[in-house]
Design a protein around this motif. Structure first.
Motif, PDB file in Angstrom:
ATOM      1  N   ASN A  96      27.055  39.904 -21.497  1.00 20.45           N
ATOM      2  CA  ASN A  96      26.429  38.615 -21.247  1.00 20.45           C
ATOM      3  C   ASN A  96      27.367  37.806 -20.373  1.00 20.45           C
ATOM      4  O   ASN A  96      28.365  37.326 -20.857  1.00 20.45           O
ATOM      5  N   PRO A  97      27.108  37.728 -19.080  1.00 23.36           N
ATOM      6  CA  PRO A  97      25.915  38.154 -18.369  1.00 23.36           C
ATOM      7  C   PRO A  97      25.860  39.675 -18.209  1.00 23.36           C
ATOM      8  O   PRO A  97      26.875  40.361 -18.278  1.00 23.36           O
ATOM      9  N   ARG A 144      22.091  31.964  -8.199  1.00 26.27           N
ATOM     10  CA  ARG A 144      20.898  31.449  -8.860  1.00 26.27           C
ATOM     11  C   ARG A 144      21.357  30.765 -10.142  1.00 26.27           C
ATOM     12  O   ARG A 144      22.459  31.010 -10.616  1.00 26.27           O
ATOM     13  N   SER A 145      20.530  29.934 -10.698  1.00 26.40           N
ATOM     14  CA  SER A 145      20.814  29.257 -11.966  1.00 26.40           C
ATOM     15  C   SER A 145      22.095  28.429 -11.884  1.00 26.40           C
ATOM     16  O   SER A 145      22.955  28.510 -12.756  1.00 26.40           O
ATOM     17  N   LYS A 148      25.405  30.408 -12.047  1.00 27.00           N
ATOM     18  CA  LYS A 148      25.704  31.232 -13.226  1.00 27.00           C
ATOM     19  C   LYS A 148      25.305  32.688 -13.020  1.00 27.00           C
ATOM     20  O   LYS A 148      25.820  33.577 -13.689  1.00 27.00           O
ATOM     21  N   GLU A 149      24.367  32.946 -12.110  1.00 29.76           N
ATOM     22  CA  GLU A 149      23.952  34.299 -11.778  1.00 29.76           C
ATOM     23  C   GLU A 149      24.348  34.562 -10.333  1.00 29.76           C
ATOM     24  O   GLU A 149      24.085  33.735  -9.457  1.00 29.76           O
ATOM     25  N   THR A 150      25.011  35.670 -10.102  1.00 30.50           N
ATOM     26  CA  THR A 150      25.490  35.976  -8.754  1.00 30.50           C
ATOM     27  C   THR A 150      25.223  37.430  -8.391  1.00 30.50           C
ATOM     28  O   THR A 150      25.170  38.308  -9.260  1.00 30.50           O
ATOM     29  N   ALA A 168      25.723  42.812  -9.291  1.00 28.44           N
ATOM     30  CA  ALA A 168      24.993  41.671  -9.831  1.00 28.44           C
ATOM     31  C   ALA A 168      25.512  41.308 -11.212  1.00 28.44           C
ATOM     32  O   ALA A 168      25.859  42.177 -12.013  1.00 28.44           O
ATOM     33  N   SER A 169      25.544  40.026 -11.467  1.00 27.22           N
ATOM     34  CA  SER A 169      25.890  39.480 -12.770  1.00 27.22           C
ATOM     35  C   SER A 169      24.825  38.431 -13.077  1.00 27.22           C
ATOM     36  O   SER A 169      24.818  37.358 -12.468  1.00 27.22           O
ATOM     37  N   VAL A 170      23.913  38.770 -13.983  1.00 25.68           N
ATOM     38  CA  VAL A 170      22.776  37.894 -14.256  1.00 25.68           C
ATOM     39  C   VAL A 170      22.560  37.709 -15.761  1.00 25.68           C
ATOM     40  O   VAL A 170      23.018  38.509 -16.575  1.00 25.68           O
ATOM     41  N   ALA A 171      21.836  36.650 -16.082  1.00 23.82           N
ATOM     42  CA  ALA A 171      21.556  36.335 -17.486  1.00 23.82           C
ATOM     43  C   ALA A 171      20.719  37.432 -18.128  1.00 23.82           C
ATOM     44  O   ALA A 171      19.859  38.028 -17.484  1.00 23.82           O
ATOM     45  N   THR A 174      16.796  38.574 -17.467  1.00 24.58           N
ATOM     46  CA  THR A 174      16.342  38.426 -16.085  1.00 24.58           C
ATOM     47  C   THR A 174      16.386  39.765 -15.353  1.00 24.58           C
ATOM     48  O   THR A 174      15.826  39.875 -14.278  1.00 24.58           O
TER      49      THR A 174
END
Length: 176
Positions: A96-97, A144-145, A148-150, A168-171, A174
């Motif tokens: 998380n992420p 994005r966000s 927080k998301e890259t 990618a590092s996302v919530a 998603t």
């Protein structure tokens, strides 16, 4: 946020440069005798390097593979560019992420790769950050966000071979 993106970009740039050097067979250790391997030896050298790192992947929800898409890889988040060949993929659904990465090679140009992924990521609500060049590596970040998301795309050409990394590092929730 800028420093955070800079640190991530540097890490992804290092990964893509390492992968490109391994694929191109530029690592003296790749063939074990200290001399540079011939170009025809490069793919097996890259595979053995990548296999060693893939086998070190911890168990659980994370997985990695070489020369293929790892089962469950989020191709809706990170699509494979048409004509590209995956060299390695990884996906960690337990983090998380959540994290996913793709290393691939192609005959496409750096601009074509960055344009393809720019369209794919902006369609998912990411905002493109200005393209950068670090040495011979072209790179572009997407956020994005509120940052927080890259996602980062890094492209390098070594000995006429184009290799790119998408990380990618996302919530959680998603990635599909």
């Amino acid at each position: 946020m800028g420093q955070q993106l800079g640190n991530r970009q540097g890490g992804f740039v290092a990964v893509v440069v390492f992968a490109a050097l391994a694929v191109a067979g530029c690592s003296p250790a790749a063939n074990g005798n200290g001399s540079s391997p011939s170009p025809s030896a490069a793919p097996s050298s890259a595979s053995s390097i990548a296999s060693a790192s893939a086998s070190a992947t911890p168990s659980g929800s994370s997985s990695a593979t070489v020369n293929a898409m790892v089962p469950g890889f989020p191709t809706q988040l990170i699509p494979i560019m048409p004509g590209a060949t995956p060299l390695s993929t990884s996906y960690d659904a337990s983090a998380n992420p959540q994290a996913a990465s793709l290393v691939a090679s192609t005959s496409s140009t750096s601009d074509q790769i960055l344009d393809f992924y720019s369209k794919a990521f902006t369609a998912q609500g990411f905002t493109a950050v200005a393209k950068t060049k670090v040495g011979t590596t072209d790179s572009q970040d997407f956020v994005r966000s509120g940052g927080k998301e890259t996602i980062n795309v890094a492209v390098v050409v070594v000995n006429g071979r184009t290799t790119f990394t998408v990380g990618a590092s996302v919530a959680p929730g998603t990635i599909k």
